[in-house]
Scaffold this motif. Structure first.
Motif, PDB file in Angstrom:
ATOM      1  N   THR A 116      -9.068   4.747  -5.444  1.00  0.00           N
ATOM      2  CA  THR A 116      -8.496   5.617  -6.488  1.00  0.00           C
ATOM      3  C   THR A 116      -8.689   7.102  -6.180  1.00  0.00           C
ATOM      4  N   ARG A 128      -4.560   5.111 -14.841  1.00  0.00           N
ATOM      5  CA  ARG A 128      -3.370   4.998 -13.987  1.00  0.00           C
ATOM      6  C   ARG A 128      -3.781   4.779 -12.530  1.00  0.00           C
ATOM      7  N   GLN A 131      -4.961   1.235 -12.044  1.00  0.00           N
ATOM      8  CA  GLN A 131      -3.831   0.288 -12.054  1.00  0.00           C
ATOM      9  C   GLN A 131      -3.182   0.241 -10.669  1.00  0.00           C
ATOM     10  N   GLN A 132      -2.930   1.418 -10.117  1.00  0.00           N
ATOM     11  CA  GLN A 132      -2.257   1.463  -8.814  1.00  0.00           C
ATOM     12  C   GLN A 132      -3.156   0.964  -7.691  1.00  0.00           C
ATOM     13  N   ARG A 134      -5.413  -1.329  -7.971  1.00  0.00           N
ATOM     14  CA  ARG A 134      -5.487  -2.796  -8.035  1.00  0.00           C
ATOM     15  C   ARG A 134      -4.240  -3.437  -7.422  1.00  0.00           C
ATOM     16  N   VAL A 135      -3.094  -2.793  -7.614  1.00  0.00           N
ATOM     17  CA  VAL A 135      -1.860  -3.307  -6.988  1.00  0.00           C
ATOM     18  C   VAL A 135      -2.010  -3.282  -5.463  1.00  0.00           C
ATOM     19  N   LEU A 136      -2.513  -2.156  -4.950  1.00  0.00           N
ATOM     20  CA  LEU A 136      -2.657  -2.035  -3.487  1.00  0.00           C
ATOM     21  C   LEU A 136      -3.742  -2.967  -2.944  1.00  0.00           C
ATOM     22  N   GLU A 138      -4.457  -5.782  -4.063  1.00  0.00           N
ATOM     23  CA  GLU A 138      -3.778  -7.090  -4.008  1.00  0.00           C
ATOM     24  C   GLU A 138      -2.966  -7.187  -2.718  1.00  0.00           C
ATOM     25  N   ARG A 139      -2.243  -6.114  -2.415  1.00  0.00           N
ATOM     26  CA  ARG A 139      -1.373  -6.103  -1.216  1.00  0.00           C
ATOM     27  C   ARG A 139      -2.176  -6.247   0.080  1.00  0.00           C
ATOM     28  N   ALA A 143      -8.292  -7.893  -3.574  1.00  0.00           N
ATOM     29  CA  ALA A 143      -8.407  -7.606  -5.007  1.00  0.00           C
ATOM     30  C   ALA A 143      -9.754  -8.053  -5.555  1.00  0.00           C
ATOM     31  N   ILE A 168      -2.145   5.088  -1.298  1.00  0.00           N
ATOM     32  CA  ILE A 168      -2.056   5.030  -2.773  1.00  0.00           C
ATOM     33  C   ILE A 168      -1.285   6.205  -3.363  1.00  0.00           C
ATOM     34  N   SER A 202       7.946   0.595   2.611  1.00  0.00           N
ATOM     35  CA  SER A 202       8.155   1.739   1.734  1.00  0.00           C
ATOM     36  C   SER A 202       8.875   2.876   2.462  1.00  0.00           C
TER      37      SER A 202
END
Ligand code: ADP
Ligand code: MG
Length: 245
Positions: A116, A128, A131-132, A134-136, A138-139, A143, A168, A202
């Motif tokens: 973060t 915020r 949140q982002q 945790r998405v990354l 996961e990727r 996680a 991020i 991306s």
């Protein structure tokens, strides 16, 4: 080269006559000698060269971590060599993601806090940013390690976290300095595949110094630093044996 409707994509990094010497006043001591290069948006560019040839020096000039003796680096319309140190720091924080050979995670921060950090530094809310992150996480398949400290992770896992941290803030440009140099071959290959997937998906631009032969054929452009000059590897990348470079 990444293309849009058959035309080359715009140039995102423009390097002009870039020279660097660590010895003031010594013209023959140039590590980089009038290097020029265009990197197009979305391209994956590889930088080869023996140890000590100047790969890190070039990447550090592009990221603004260091300043050239002469010449210019323009990134997405900003002449970063014309910025002061504070402006370069802000530019790097906002626009560039960096993956280092030795991961450079902050040992006193958890995995989640490390990822973060780039968003918190630019003032995003913690909610915020988390949140982002945790998405990354996961990727990159980690996680479940969000609350661990980096020393609990293997080298490959630490580098996957470093990749999440580098991406991020959605940087236009990602620089990777021998990102597998400190990993065993299998782990290194997996880390490279992940980095490449995440940047390609991306549409980000990736400039990587590497010796990993597997990844060379996947690059859009391959260059070698030799005697301070940047030499395009004109043969098919598949014929290159980077361990012999
Ligand atoms: P590479 O990343 O290709 O291994 P580097 O860019 O780290 O090479 O180094 C290129 C050359 O510049 C080497 O001879 C190295 O010793 C020298 N060098 C790198 N950083 C410095 C520095 N801060 N001060 C003096 N010499 C340096
Ligand atoms: Mg280096």
């Amino acid at each position: 080269m990444a293309k849009t409707n058959g035309a080359p994509s715009p140039v995102i990094v423009e390097i002009r006559d870039l020279s660097k010497s660590y010895t003031p006043g010594c013209e023959d001591c140039a590590i980089l000698d009038r290097v020029s290069l265009d990197i197009h948006e979305g391209d994956f560019v590889i930088l080869l060269g023996v140890s000590g040839s100047g790969k890190s020096t070039l990447l550090n000039l592009i990221s603004g971590l260091d300043q050239p003796t002469s010449g210019a680096v323009n990134i997405d319309g900003t002449d970063i060599t014309g910025l002061n140190e504070y402006q370069r720091t802000v530019f790097r924080r906002d626009r560039i993601g960096i993956v280092f050979q030795f991961f450079n995670l902050i040992p006193t921060l958890t995995v989640l806090e490390n990822v973060t950090l780039p968003l918190e530094l630019r003032g995003d809310s913690r909610k915020r940013a988390e949140q982002q992150a945790r998405v990354l996480l996961e990727r990159v398949g980690l996680a479940d390690r969000a609350n661990d400290f980096p020393d609990k992770l293997s080298g490959g896992e630490q580098q996957r976290i470093a990749i999440a941290r580098a991406l991020i803030h959605q940087p236009a440009l990602v620089l990777a300095d021998e990102p597998t140099g400190n990993l065993d071959e299998d782990t290194g290959s997996r880390v490279l595949t992940l980095l490449l997937e995440l940047t390609r998906q991306s549409g980000r631009t990736l400039l990587m110094a590497t010796h990993n032969p597997e990844i060379v054929p996947l690059a859009d452009r391959v260059y070698r630093i030799q005697d301070g000059r940047l030499v395009p590897v004109v043969e098919s990348p598949r014929s290159v044996h980077p361990e012999n470079q």
